[in-house]
Motif scaffolding. Structure first.
Motif, PDB file in Angstrom:
ATOM      1  N   GLY A 133       1.619 -10.947  11.460  1.00  0.00           N
ATOM      2  CA  GLY A 133       1.386 -11.967  10.448  1.00  0.00           C
ATOM      3  C   GLY A 133       2.745 -12.341  10.003  1.00  0.00           C
ATOM      4  O   GLY A 133       3.958 -11.870  10.463  1.00  0.00           O
ATOM      5  N   ASN A 134       2.909 -13.201   8.882  1.00  0.00           N
ATOM      6  CA  ASN A 134       4.141 -13.855   8.454  1.00  0.00           C
ATOM      7  C   ASN A 134       4.552 -12.797   7.234  1.00  0.00           C
ATOM      8  O   ASN A 134       3.660 -12.134   6.755  1.00  0.00           O
ATOM      9  CB  ASN A 134       3.909 -15.378   8.107  1.00  0.00           C
ATOM     10  N   PHE A 135       5.828 -13.148   7.051  1.00  0.00           N
ATOM     11  CA  PHE A 135       6.569 -12.369   6.143  1.00  0.00           C
ATOM     12  C   PHE A 135       5.884 -12.307   4.582  1.00  0.00           C
ATOM     13  O   PHE A 135       5.309 -13.308   4.026  1.00  0.00           O
ATOM     14  CB  PHE A 135       8.061 -13.025   5.829  1.00  0.00           C
ATOM     15  N   TYR A 136       5.716 -11.089   4.121  1.00  0.00           N
ATOM     16  CA  TYR A 136       5.012 -10.890   2.729  1.00  0.00           C
ATOM     17  C   TYR A 136       3.542 -11.268   2.610  1.00  0.00           C
ATOM     18  O   TYR A 136       2.929 -11.348   1.621  1.00  0.00           O
ATOM     19  CB  TYR A 136       5.775 -12.028   1.452  1.00  0.00           C
ATOM     20  N   THR A 137       2.769 -11.597   3.872  1.00  0.00           N
ATOM     21  CA  THR A 137       1.491 -11.614   3.983  1.00  0.00           C
ATOM     22  C   THR A 137       0.752 -10.339   4.216  1.00  0.00           C
ATOM     23  O   THR A 137       1.268  -9.417   5.123  1.00  0.00           O
ATOM     24  CB  THR A 137       0.804 -12.591   4.692  1.00  0.00           C
ATOM     25  N   ILE A 138      -0.354 -10.164   3.827  1.00  0.00           N
ATOM     26  CA  ILE A 138      -1.288  -8.842   4.263  1.00  0.00           C
ATOM     27  C   ILE A 138      -2.454  -8.843   4.641  1.00  0.00           C
ATOM     28  O   ILE A 138      -3.345  -9.849   4.370  1.00  0.00           O
ATOM     29  CB  ILE A 138      -1.333  -8.104   2.918  1.00  0.00           C
ATOM     30  N   GLY A 139      -2.857  -8.521   5.839  1.00  0.00           N
ATOM     31  CA  GLY A 139      -4.213  -8.609   6.552  1.00  0.00           C
ATOM     32  C   GLY A 139      -4.609  -9.710   6.903  1.00  0.00           C
ATOM     33  O   GLY A 139      -5.781 -10.218   7.160  1.00  0.00           O
ATOM     34  N   LEU A 140      -3.566 -10.785   7.338  1.00  0.00           N
ATOM     35  CA  LEU A 140      -3.730 -12.154   7.655  1.00  0.00           C
ATOM     36  C   LEU A 140      -3.278 -12.558   8.946  1.00  0.00           C
ATOM     37  O   LEU A 140      -2.122 -12.006   9.448  1.00  0.00           O
ATOM     38  CB  LEU A 140      -3.506 -12.988   6.416  1.00  0.00           C
ATOM     39  N   ASP A 141      -3.712 -13.417   9.685  1.00  0.00           N
ATOM     40  CA  ASP A 141      -2.985 -13.844  10.952  1.00  0.00           C
ATOM     41  C   ASP A 141      -1.955 -14.967  10.580  1.00  0.00           C
ATOM     42  O   ASP A 141      -1.608 -15.180   9.266  1.00  0.00           O
ATOM     43  CB  ASP A 141      -4.093 -14.448  11.940  1.00  0.00           C
ATOM     44  N   SER A 142      -1.022 -15.343  11.541  1.00  0.00           N
ATOM     45  CA  SER A 142       0.019 -16.040  11.455  1.00  0.00           C
ATOM     46  C   SER A 142      -0.182 -17.596  11.069  1.00  0.00           C
ATOM     47  O   SER A 142       0.592 -18.245  10.872  1.00  0.00           O
ATOM     48  CB  SER A 142       0.767 -15.901  12.636  1.00  0.00           C
ATOM     49  N   SER A 143      -1.540 -17.772  10.776  1.00  0.00           N
ATOM     50  CA  SER A 143      -1.748 -19.411  10.433  1.00  0.00           C
ATOM     51  C   SER A 143      -1.427 -19.182   8.792  1.00  0.00           C
ATOM     52  O   SER A 143      -1.529 -20.489   8.205  1.00  0.00           O
ATOM     53  CB  SER A 143      -3.217 -19.752  10.738  1.00  0.00           C
ATOM     54  N   VAL A 144      -1.537 -17.972   8.098  1.00  0.00           N
ATOM     55  CA  VAL A 144      -1.312 -18.137   6.643  1.00  0.00           C
ATOM     56  C   VAL A 144       0.151 -17.744   6.419  1.00  0.00           C
ATOM     57  O   VAL A 144       0.586 -16.788   6.873  1.00  0.00           O
ATOM     58  CB  VAL A 144      -2.183 -17.336   6.028  1.00  0.00           C
ATOM     59  N   SER A 145       0.724 -18.470   5.544  1.00  0.00           N
ATOM     60  CA  SER A 145       2.096 -18.162   5.215  1.00  0.00           C
ATOM     61  C   SER A 145       2.129 -17.714   3.718  1.00  0.00           C
ATOM     62  O   SER A 145       1.167 -18.084   2.973  1.00  0.00           O
ATOM     63  CB  SER A 145       3.151 -19.380   5.179  1.00  0.00           C
ATOM     64  N   SER A 152      -5.744 -18.383   2.625  1.00  0.00           N
ATOM     65  CA  SER A 152      -5.984 -16.820   2.676  1.00  0.00           C
ATOM     66  C   SER A 152      -7.516 -16.524   2.564  1.00  0.00           C
ATOM     67  O   SER A 152      -7.857 -15.643   2.931  1.00  0.00           O
ATOM     68  CB  SER A 152      -5.026 -16.100   1.930  1.00  0.00           C
ATOM     69  N   ARG A 153      -8.144 -17.559   1.965  1.00  0.00           N
ATOM     70  CA  ARG A 153      -9.493 -17.162   1.465  1.00  0.00           C
ATOM     71  C   ARG A 153     -10.474 -17.617   2.582  1.00  0.00           C
ATOM     72  O   ARG A 153     -11.671 -17.268   2.488  1.00  0.00           O
ATOM     73  CB  ARG A 153     -10.112 -18.109   0.187  1.00  0.00           C
ATOM     74  N   ASP A 154      -9.905 -17.919   3.861  1.00  0.00           N
ATOM     75  CA  ASP A 154     -10.847 -18.192   4.959  1.00  0.00           C
ATOM     76  C   ASP A 154     -11.203 -16.972   5.571  1.00  0.00           C
ATOM     77  O   ASP A 154      -9.911 -16.632   6.143  1.00  0.00           O
ATOM     78  CB  ASP A 154      -9.957 -19.475   5.675  1.00  0.00           C
ATOM     79  N   PRO A 155     -12.275 -16.637   5.632  1.00  0.00           N
ATOM     80  CA  PRO A 155     -12.419 -15.308   6.582  1.00  0.00           C
ATOM     81  C   PRO A 155     -12.188 -15.126   7.825  1.00  0.00           C
ATOM     82  O   PRO A 155     -11.631 -14.457   8.558  1.00  0.00           O
ATOM     83  CB  PRO A 155     -13.865 -14.916   6.210  1.00  0.00           C
ATOM     84  N   GLU A 156     -11.805 -16.640   8.517  1.00  0.00           N
ATOM     85  CA  GLU A 156     -11.304 -16.502   9.887  1.00  0.00           C
ATOM     86  C   GLU A 156      -9.954 -16.027   9.932  1.00  0.00           C
ATOM     87  O   GLU A 156      -9.606 -15.698  11.065  1.00  0.00           O
ATOM     88  CB  GLU A 156     -11.627 -17.961  10.311  1.00  0.00           C
ATOM     89  N   THR A 157      -9.092 -15.856   8.956  1.00  0.00           N
ATOM     90  CA  THR A 157      -7.851 -15.439   9.002  1.00  0.00           C
ATOM     91  C   THR A 157      -7.674 -14.188   8.850  1.00  0.00           C
ATOM     92  O   THR A 157      -6.602 -13.626   9.087  1.00  0.00           O
ATOM     93  CB  THR A 157      -6.848 -16.305   7.935  1.00  0.00           C
ATOM     94  N   TRP A 158      -8.746 -13.433   8.449  1.00  0.00           N
ATOM     95  CA  TRP A 158      -8.548 -12.157   7.928  1.00  0.00           C
ATOM     96  C   TRP A 158      -8.647 -11.048   9.249  1.00  0.00           C
ATOM     97  O   TRP A 158      -9.478 -11.409  10.138  1.00  0.00           O
ATOM     98  CB  TRP A 158      -9.891 -11.922   7.208  1.00  0.00           C
ATOM     99  N   GLN A 159      -7.707 -10.120   9.070  1.00  0.00           N
ATOM    100  CA  GLN A 159      -7.628  -9.133  10.215  1.00  0.00           C
ATOM    101  C   GLN A 159      -8.121  -7.735   9.805  1.00  0.00           C
ATOM    102  O   GLN A 159      -7.710  -7.409   8.946  1.00  0.00           O
ATOM    103  CB  GLN A 159      -6.189  -9.206  10.565  1.00  0.00           C
ATOM    104  N   SER A 160      -9.210  -7.342  10.469  1.00  0.00           N
ATOM    105  CA  SER A 160      -9.756  -6.075  10.231  1.00  0.00           C
ATOM    106  C   SER A 160      -8.806  -4.862  10.692  1.00  0.00           C
ATOM    107  O   SER A 160      -7.996  -5.058  11.598  1.00  0.00           O
ATOM    108  CB  SER A 160     -11.206  -5.790  10.933  1.00  0.00           C
TER     109      SER A 160
END
Length: 525
Positions: A133-145, A152-160
């Motif tokens: 993922g991107n700098f300073y983000t948690i549990g999200l894919d690289s589409s979220v900065s 980040s509220r889109d569950p499609e970006t969430w990583q289990s």
């Protein structure tokens, strides 16, 4: 006469350095002749050959992951030497930390998708979810900065995470840390946040409006709700102390006045579960692990104390080893499906950021103790045991100090400015101290300083309020089922995938087939 006075002053300076406690030379083994080195290498070859023919291809019932936050290769080497010198009075270079004897290891690349040099939240996302993922983000894919709350509220970006994968196959789960339980590394186990600092509602600010803070995600959402053991600091972010005015802007104090710790406890007790909540060493030692279904330990308002500062009394904070022991006792009661546990030595990183070398090395020794404790409590034939780091720091081991020289001491005297310098130094940080003395730029003479003091910070090359991470590769050490999959240079995401494949969970829940020859051997056991 002036020349003679200069020579006397230089001799006095060097004698002063040599007589200081930090100039201690620890004894070097005397038997290191040709036969010693040849015999040692021959023994290691035999061990390597035996290891190569005894890979464990089994399915890991348990997964234990130790994370030394910021403990790259350079801090590890320094910690190894410090261990030998402090605990055994030896020169230290020949010493080993507990994990350095593991049969399998590899290097791991730590960059973020948008940074050459990473932060802990994005690196934790990589080795805990298997996706960078991107700098300073948690549990999200690289589409979220960073700070992209809405996205980040889109569950499609969430990583289990591996913790969620473990719960999905019936394993009990837990984590232990010396930071806040909502900090960057542990948060990647259960949270999805566009900013790692959103630990409590007060830190959401305008950028995080509409997003749920990390502490609430731990208590309200899956997989946080089902974590059986949670231990670390962070009473403030969890609302487990009366509402106060923070004494420092870095402290996250809840504005909504909710006591999330009590809510977490109540959510378990309402279903008839036995819950233990502890806040000091005495209470932790009194936990009835045989009859506790859940354990929440919050031992500090913010981060737990450095090991060098820790109150080791019964009313003080427990050690990382004690927390680890209690966690394993509770989680290992799941005899059928096993458990997943992550243990983080989080304050290694903080001491290095402050360039407090003594404190950092004490943290590494406490981490070493915790690893040894865990090793004594698990069956390595059915437990994948991994020790790794998320990134390193810009600390260097420099100069040409003699073998056995105090790792916290003076390396040498510069031939340019005739001033001594320490073995451990940093390329940037808060202890920059070059100044104009009226004729030229110079630096302090450390011969008159107590550089063995735990608060001492060595001089740095570039001034910075906070020492930075480095982009160095870090090492991963492993033993147990499928540990041999760590064998070369890997992306950091690979760590999560090995855990998943070894335990047949996550992406490998239905696809963890071992080679046929090894599978038939397993069935014959």
């Amino acid at each position: 006469m002036a020349r003679l006075g200069y020579i006397f002053s230089e001799v006095f300076l060097i004698l002063n350095i040599l007589l200081s406690s930090t100039a201690q030379i620890f004894p070097v083994p005397r038997n290191e002749d040709k036969n010693f080195w040849h015999n040692q290498a021959a023994e290691e070859i035999q061990i390597a050959m035996a290891t190569a023919t005894s890979y464990n291809w089994g399915i890991a019932k348990n997964v234990v992951l130790f994370v030394g936050d910021g403990m790259g290769i350079t801090p590890t080497v320094a910690g190894r030497i410090f261990k030998g010198q402090k605990r055994y009075g030896r020169s230290g270079e020949e010493e080993y930390l507990s994990w350095e004897k593991f049969p399998h290891m590899s290097l791991v690349k730590v960059y973020n998708t948008d940074r050459q040099v990473p932060d802990s939240a994005a690196t934790a996302t990589a080795f805990l979810t298997g996706t960078k993922g991107n700098f300073y983000t948690i549990g999200l894919d690289s589409s979220v900065s960073m700070n992209q709350c809405l996205k980040s509220r889109d569950p499609e970006t969430w990583q289990s995470s591996v913790l969620e994968w473990a719960q999905d196959v019936g394993k009990d789960t837990g984590f232990v840390t010396t930071t806040t339980v909502t900090h960057g590394t542990p948060a990647a186990l259960y949270a999805h946040s566009a900013n790692r600092e959103w630990e409590c509602d007060a830190f959401l600010r305008e950028e995080g409006h509409g997003c749920k803070d990390i502490a609430r995600q731990l208590v309200e959402d899956l997989p946080g709700q089902n974590i059986k053991v949670i231990m670390g600091g962070g009473r403030l972010a969890m609302g487990a102390v009366p509402s106060i005015q923070p004494q420092h802007e870095s402290l996250c104090v809840r504005k909504d006045r909710r006591n999330l710790a009590n809510e977490w406890i109540s959510s378990k007790e309402v279903h008839g579960r036995k819950v233990s909540y502890v806040q000091n060493q005495r209470e932790l030692l009194n936990v009835d692990t045989a009859h506790s279904d859940y354990l929440l330990g919050l031992f500090a308002d913010s981060h737990m104390a450095y090991e060098a500062d820790r109150n080791k009394g019964i009313e003080g904070e427990p050690s990382l080893a004690n927390m680890t022991s209690t966690a394993i006792k509770i989680l290992s009661k799941n005899k059928h499906n096993g458990f997943f546990l992550m243990v983080e030595g989080g304050r290694i990183d903080h001491a290095l950021h402050s360039t407090q070398t003594h404190k950092a090395l004490e943290e590494i020794l406490a981490f070493d103790d915790a690893v040894n404790t865990a090793l004594s409590m698990v069956d390595l034939t059915e437990t994948l045991f991994i020790v790794t780091s998320d990134h390193s720091h810009v600390m260097t081991i420099n100069g040409y100090p003699e073998r056995g020289n105090n790792i916290l001491g003076v390396a040498d005297v510069s031939t340019v400015d005739q001033l001594p310098y320490t073995t451990l130094m940093f390329t940037n940080g808060p202890s920059y101290d070059h100044y104009w003395n009226g004729t030229h730029v110079t630096r302090p003479n450390i011969s008159s300083m107590d550089i063995s003091n735990k608060e001492y910070t060595p001089i740095v090359a570039v001034p910075s309020l906070y020492e930075s991470h480095s982009g160095d590769d870090v090492a991963t050490y492993a033993q147990g089922p499928m540990a041999h999959l760590f064998h070369t240079l890997h992306e950091q995401t690979y760590v999560a995938h090995v855990m998943g494949f070894a335990a047949c969970m996550g992406p490998y829940k239905f696809n963890c087939t071992r080679p046929e020859a090894h599978l038939s051997r397993l069935l014959r056991r």
